[in-house]
Motif scaffolding. Structure first.
Motif, PDB file in Angstrom:
ATOM      1  N   UNK A  19      -2.613   8.906   1.125  1.00 34.50           N
ATOM      2  CA  UNK A  19      -2.777   8.177   2.382  1.00 34.50           C
ATOM      3  C   UNK A  19      -2.882   6.681   2.148  1.00 34.50           C
ATOM      4  N   UNK A  20      -3.711   6.298   1.169  1.00 41.89           N
ATOM      5  CA  UNK A  20      -3.890   4.875   0.869  1.00 41.89           C
ATOM      6  C   UNK A  20      -2.623   4.270   0.284  1.00 41.89           C
ATOM      7  N   UNK A  21      -1.863   5.044  -0.472  1.00 34.44           N
ATOM      8  CA  UNK A  21      -0.622   4.543  -1.059  1.00 34.44           C
ATOM      9  C   UNK A  21       0.383   4.177   0.030  1.00 34.44           C
ATOM     10  N   UNK A  22       0.466   5.013   1.063  1.00 31.10           N
ATOM     11  CA  UNK A  22       1.379   4.708   2.165  1.00 31.10           C
ATOM     12  C   UNK A  22       0.999   3.395   2.847  1.00 31.10           C
ATOM     13  N   UNK A  23      -0.285   3.174   3.048  1.00 33.42           N
ATOM     14  CA  UNK A  23      -0.741   1.932   3.676  1.00 33.42           C
ATOM     15  C   UNK A  23      -0.471   0.737   2.775  1.00 33.42           C
ATOM     16  N   UNK A  24      -0.677   0.913   1.445  1.00 31.17           N
ATOM     17  CA  UNK A  24      -0.442  -0.183   0.510  1.00 31.17           C
ATOM     18  C   UNK A  24       1.027  -0.592   0.500  1.00 31.17           C
ATOM     19  N   UNK A  25       1.925   0.375   0.566  1.00 32.03           N
ATOM     20  CA  UNK A  25       3.355   0.071   0.584  1.00 32.03           C
ATOM     21  C   UNK A  25       3.715  -0.704   1.839  1.00 32.03           C
ATOM     22  N   UNK A  26       3.130  -0.339   2.982  1.00 32.41           N
ATOM     23  CA  UNK A  26       3.421  -1.018   4.239  1.00 32.41           C
ATOM     24  C   UNK A  26       2.954  -2.467   4.219  1.00 32.41           C
ATOM     25  N   UNK A  27       1.797  -2.737   3.578  1.00 39.54           N
ATOM     26  CA  UNK A  27       1.211  -4.081   3.582  1.00 39.54           C
ATOM     27  C   UNK A  27       1.554  -4.894   2.337  1.00 39.54           C
ATOM     28  N   UNK A  28       2.403  -4.365   1.478  1.00 38.38           N
ATOM     29  CA  UNK A  28       2.632  -4.995   0.173  1.00 38.38           C
ATOM     30  C   UNK A  28       3.162  -6.425   0.282  1.00 38.38           C
ATOM     31  N   UNK A  29       4.046  -6.696   1.235  1.00 35.83           N
ATOM     32  CA  UNK A  29       4.653  -8.023   1.334  1.00 35.83           C
ATOM     33  C   UNK A  29       3.614  -9.095   1.612  1.00 35.83           C
ATOM     34  N   UNK A  30       2.531  -8.747   2.312  1.00 43.29           N
ATOM     35  CA  UNK A  30       1.504  -9.736   2.644  1.00 43.29           C
ATOM     36  C   UNK A  30       0.562 -10.007   1.471  1.00 43.29           C
ATOM     37  N   UNK A  31       0.506  -9.104   0.508  1.00 38.39           N
ATOM     38  CA  UNK A  31      -0.443  -9.255  -0.591  1.00 38.39           C
ATOM     39  C   UNK A  31       0.198  -9.731  -1.890  1.00 38.39           C
ATOM     40  N   UNK A  32       1.500  -9.531  -2.060  1.00 40.86           N
ATOM     41  CA  UNK A  32       2.241 -10.088  -3.176  1.00 40.86           C
ATOM     42  C   UNK A  32       1.630  -9.901  -4.535  1.00 40.86           C
ATOM     43  N   UNK A  33       1.124 -10.997  -5.110  1.00 39.02           N
ATOM     44  CA  UNK A  33       0.581 -10.970  -6.471  1.00 39.02           C
ATOM     45  C   UNK A  33      -0.547  -9.952  -6.608  1.00 39.02           C
TER      46      UNK A  33
ATOM     47  N   UNK B 290      -9.844  -4.851  -4.889  1.00 30.69           N
ATOM     48  CA  UNK B 290     -10.100  -4.059  -3.677  1.00 30.69           C
ATOM     49  C   UNK B 290      -9.024  -3.003  -3.483  1.00 30.69           C
ATOM     50  N   UNK B 291      -7.771  -3.380  -3.768  1.00 27.51           N
ATOM     51  CA  UNK B 291      -6.678  -2.425  -3.600  1.00 27.51           C
ATOM     52  C   UNK B 291      -6.820  -1.240  -4.545  1.00 27.51           C
ATOM     53  N   UNK B 292      -7.209  -1.500  -5.801  1.00 24.68           N
ATOM     54  CA  UNK B 292      -7.416  -0.404  -6.758  1.00 24.68           C
ATOM     55  C   UNK B 292      -8.492   0.546  -6.249  1.00 24.68           C
ATOM     56  N   UNK B 293      -9.577  -0.003  -5.727  1.00 26.96           N
ATOM     57  CA  UNK B 293     -10.649   0.847  -5.201  1.00 26.96           C
ATOM     58  C   UNK B 293     -10.177   1.649  -3.990  1.00 26.96           C
ATOM     59  N   UNK B 294      -9.404   1.009  -3.124  1.00 29.48           N
ATOM     60  CA  UNK B 294      -8.891   1.725  -1.953  1.00 29.48           C
ATOM     61  C   UNK B 294      -7.961   2.858  -2.366  1.00 29.48           C
ATOM     62  N   UNK B 295      -7.155   2.604  -3.363  1.00 28.38           N
ATOM     63  CA  UNK B 295      -6.158   3.592  -3.784  1.00 28.38           C
ATOM     64  C   UNK B 295      -6.766   4.780  -4.519  1.00 28.38           C
ATOM     65  N   UNK B 296      -7.872   4.551  -5.245  1.00 26.01           N
ATOM     66  CA  UNK B 296      -8.361   5.602  -6.144  1.00 26.01           C
ATOM     67  C   UNK B 296      -9.813   6.006  -5.919  1.00 26.01           C
ATOM     68  N   UNK B 297     -10.570   5.188  -5.181  1.00 22.31           N
ATOM     69  CA  UNK B 297     -12.000   5.456  -5.071  1.00 22.31           C
ATOM     70  C   UNK B 297     -12.427   5.869  -3.672  1.00 22.31           C
ATOM     71  N   UNK B 298     -11.493   5.902  -2.733  1.00 22.87           N
ATOM     72  CA  UNK B 298     -11.803   6.321  -1.365  1.00 22.87           C
ATOM     73  C   UNK B 298     -11.057   7.610  -1.053  1.00 22.87           C
ATOM     74  N   UNK B 299     -11.797   8.674  -0.876  1.00 25.84           N
ATOM     75  CA  UNK B 299     -11.159   9.975  -0.642  1.00 25.84           C
ATOM     76  C   UNK B 299     -10.652  10.094   0.790  1.00 25.84           C
TER      77      UNK B 299
END
Length: 591
Positions: free
Chosen positions: A175-189, A220-229
């Motif tokens: 679920x978090x991966x899908x959101x990260x892909x959608x917002x990736x352009x705004x976060x860049x580096x 924060x992104x790493x925590x969202x992707x792997x630490x939030x069930x």
């Protein structure tokens, strides 16, 4: 200042600018004439702004910019990163000489060359994602760099998003991966650095401190992707990695948690505490000795380290765990090779330790033997009074990481004091899990004695409850150092393999005595009350108190060290020569 042109073999060195700034800049600008791009270590955030402030008309400011500092966490996500780049706050170069800008330029060229070699070995989807992410906003230099490496222009949005999705597949929450892909352009580096760390997650790697500070969204992104069930039943990552029983089996090989003590709902309190800690709650766990308190912080710590690389700091008064934080140990923590750091509260004043902790993201704070925070703990170990302030200062503007307090016994006023302390110092509320202090495997006995016969009675108890043929050891608690030495000497004269342990001994002697007892070389050890906390010895079959401790709480702590790990039957004997006076209302026991 200095500049190096490796393609034409020319160098400009200005050892001291002084009043000739304009002339020096002109020489540097002339060297840059005809170059394809400008290269530097921290070039974008440091050198270029200074040059622009000095002379905004410099031609070299129009060159494409490539920064080796920005590229380094992508090229070398696994420790020790590049051997010429420090893993410190600013990720600066490791120099043999200070204030040598020509050397810095040549070191940067070497780093850049090695980075290109590393990138050529990277996975194709990572390069595709990095090319798109690092050039999302005005980064023509990195566009040219990655286009050269990939032999391909900047990928389309669809191509890049597909590459990011493939990098995250099976490595994070669906679920978090899908959101990260959608917002990736705004976060860049920030997404680029998160993908780099995830590519080596689970190993000895840690996100560089300067990345966490300059690009906080990466952590924060790493925590969202792997630490939030998430609750998606199709998310294999969350169903597997956020299941506490599966994590228990993966890390420790146990099928389930200890059934006792249990809460009102019948669930094991050990499991409840672990679940709360893994969910990021602040908690106070009270479990009797032998109920598995250490696992309550070890399992969440190992899981958190594996998922995010965060460090769990355990503050413990245990003499058994006060190993010196030597340079190599600090280096292992700094480089991300350790997921748990155990320290006494006094080390929070250490400047070197503070520097090390500044390099790591703190995932949780654990207070083992948390009753030391109470009033008697303040008197005994005054540094406990500053634990809350240190946690608050380390967190800065970020939320306070989960705080877990663990102890074997805590009277109501002690529980209240611990809760009030963290409420006042950190503004957090501890969820209390109280398993009581009942130990059904211990046999408590009071042995009448006379002062002149006490040593003989100790020897007799050893003979009866721990005969020569029976494996295991005995702890004999004494009120004073001198008394412990006298008891040990008496038993040695009786032919018992015994020794004494107290704070007045040199550290190496204490370590030797302690290890001898754990190995079974000693049948008995006469010690002060601090001994035994944290001792990983499953066959302490007998605990003798030659003097009654100052409180019932202290007595339960010490008596509970009898077979506290194996939970097999053991004896706790008291042969006091003074009466027990305690404010809790306990009935005095006469000599």
């Amino acid at each position: 200042m200095a500049g190096v042109r490796p393609d034409i073999g020319q160098t400009v060195v200005i050892p001291r600018v002084g009043d000739n700034l304009a002339q020096a800049l002109a020489r540097l600008d002339e060297l840059a004439n005809g170059a394809d791009f400008a290269l530097g270590h921290n070039l974008i955030a440091f050198d270029l702004p200074h040059l622009r402030a000095a002379n905004p008309r410099l031609r070299l400011l129009d060159l494409l910019a490539v920064d080796t500092l920005r590229l380094n966490p992508l090229a070398f996500p696994r420790n020790p990163y590049h051997h010429l780049v420090k893993h410190y706050q600013d990720g600066s170069l490791i120099r043999g000489r200070r204030n040598d800008p020509e050397l810095d330029a040549r070191l940067t060229l070497e780093v850049f060359d090695n980075q290109q070699k590393a990138f050529r070995e990277a996975r194709a989807e990572l390069l595709t994602a990095w090319h798109w992410l690092t050039t999302a906003v005005d980064s023509a230099g990195f566009d040219q760099f990655f286009a050269f490496l990939r032999a391909s222009p900047r990928p389309s949005d669809a191509e890049a998003r597909d590459a990011i999705h493939r990098c995250l597949a099976g490595n994070s929450c669906l679920t978090q991966a899908k959101m990260a892909v959608m917002d990736a352009a705004q976060q860049g580096w920030e997404v680029a650095y998160a993908l780099a760390w995830l590519s080596v997650a689970g190993g000895n790697s840690v996100m560089p401190p300067w990345v966490r500070h300059q690009f906080p969204g990466a952590g924060r992104l790493v925590r969202q992707l792997r630490d939030n069930a998430c609750s998606d039943p199709d998310c294999d990552w969350c169903r597997e990695r956020h299941d506490v029983r599966r994590e228990l089996s993966r890390w420790f090989g146990f099928d389930d948690f200890r059934p006792e003590p249990a809460g009102e709902d019948g669930r094991p309190l050990q499991r409840d505490i672990v679940e709360a800690a893994m969910a990021g709650e602040h908690a106070l766990g009270i479990l009797p000795t032998g109920a598995g308190k250490s696992l309550c912080y070890q399992l969440p710590a190992l899981t958190r380290y594996d998922r995010t690389g965060a460090l769990t700091v355990v503050i413990s008064p245990l003499v058994a765990l006060m190993a010196d934080q030597r340079a190599n140990a600090r280096e292992r923590v700094r480089l991300g090779d350790a997921g748990i750091l155990i320290i006494p509260p006094e080390q929070l004043r250490s400047v070197s330790l503070r520097r090390v902790l500044h390099q790591r993201e703190i995932g949780s704070w654990v207070l083992d033997e948390a009753h030391c925070l109470s009033r008697w703990g303040h008197d005994f170990r005054p540094d406990y009074r500053y634990v809350g302030r240190f946690i608050r200062e380390k967190a800065g503007q970020d939320p306070i990481p989960p705080v877990l307090c663990l102890t074997a016994t805590a009277k109501p006023d002690v529980k209240e004091e611990i809760a009030d302390y963290f409420k006042a110092e950190l503004g957090i509320k501890l969820r209390v899990f109280d398993g009581g202090a009942r130990r059904t495997n211990l046999d408590f006995v009071v042995v009448p004695t006379r002062g002149s016969a006490k040593f003989d009675d100790i020897y007799q108890l050893l003979q009866e409850d721990l005969p020569e043929h029976m494996p295991g050891g005995a702890i004999i608690y004494c009120a004073t150092r001198r008394h412990s030495e006298e008891v040990a000497q008496f038993l040695q004269e009786k032919g018992v393999k015994a020794d004494y342990f107290h704070a007045g001994l040199p550290p190496e002697t204490r370590k030797h005595v302690q290890e001898s007892f754990i190995r079974g070389d000693l049948r008995a050890i006469a010690a002060a009350n601090a001994f035994g906390m944290g001792i990983d010895k499953p066959d302490v079959r007998l605990v003798i108190h030659t003097d009654i401790p100052g409180s019932l709480e202290n007595y339960l702590q010490e008596a509970g060290r009898a077979d506290g790990i194996s939970r097999r039957p053991a004896a706790c004997c008291s042969i006091p020569r003074t009466t027990w006076s305690d404010s809790s209302g306990c009935r005095p026991v006469q000599d």
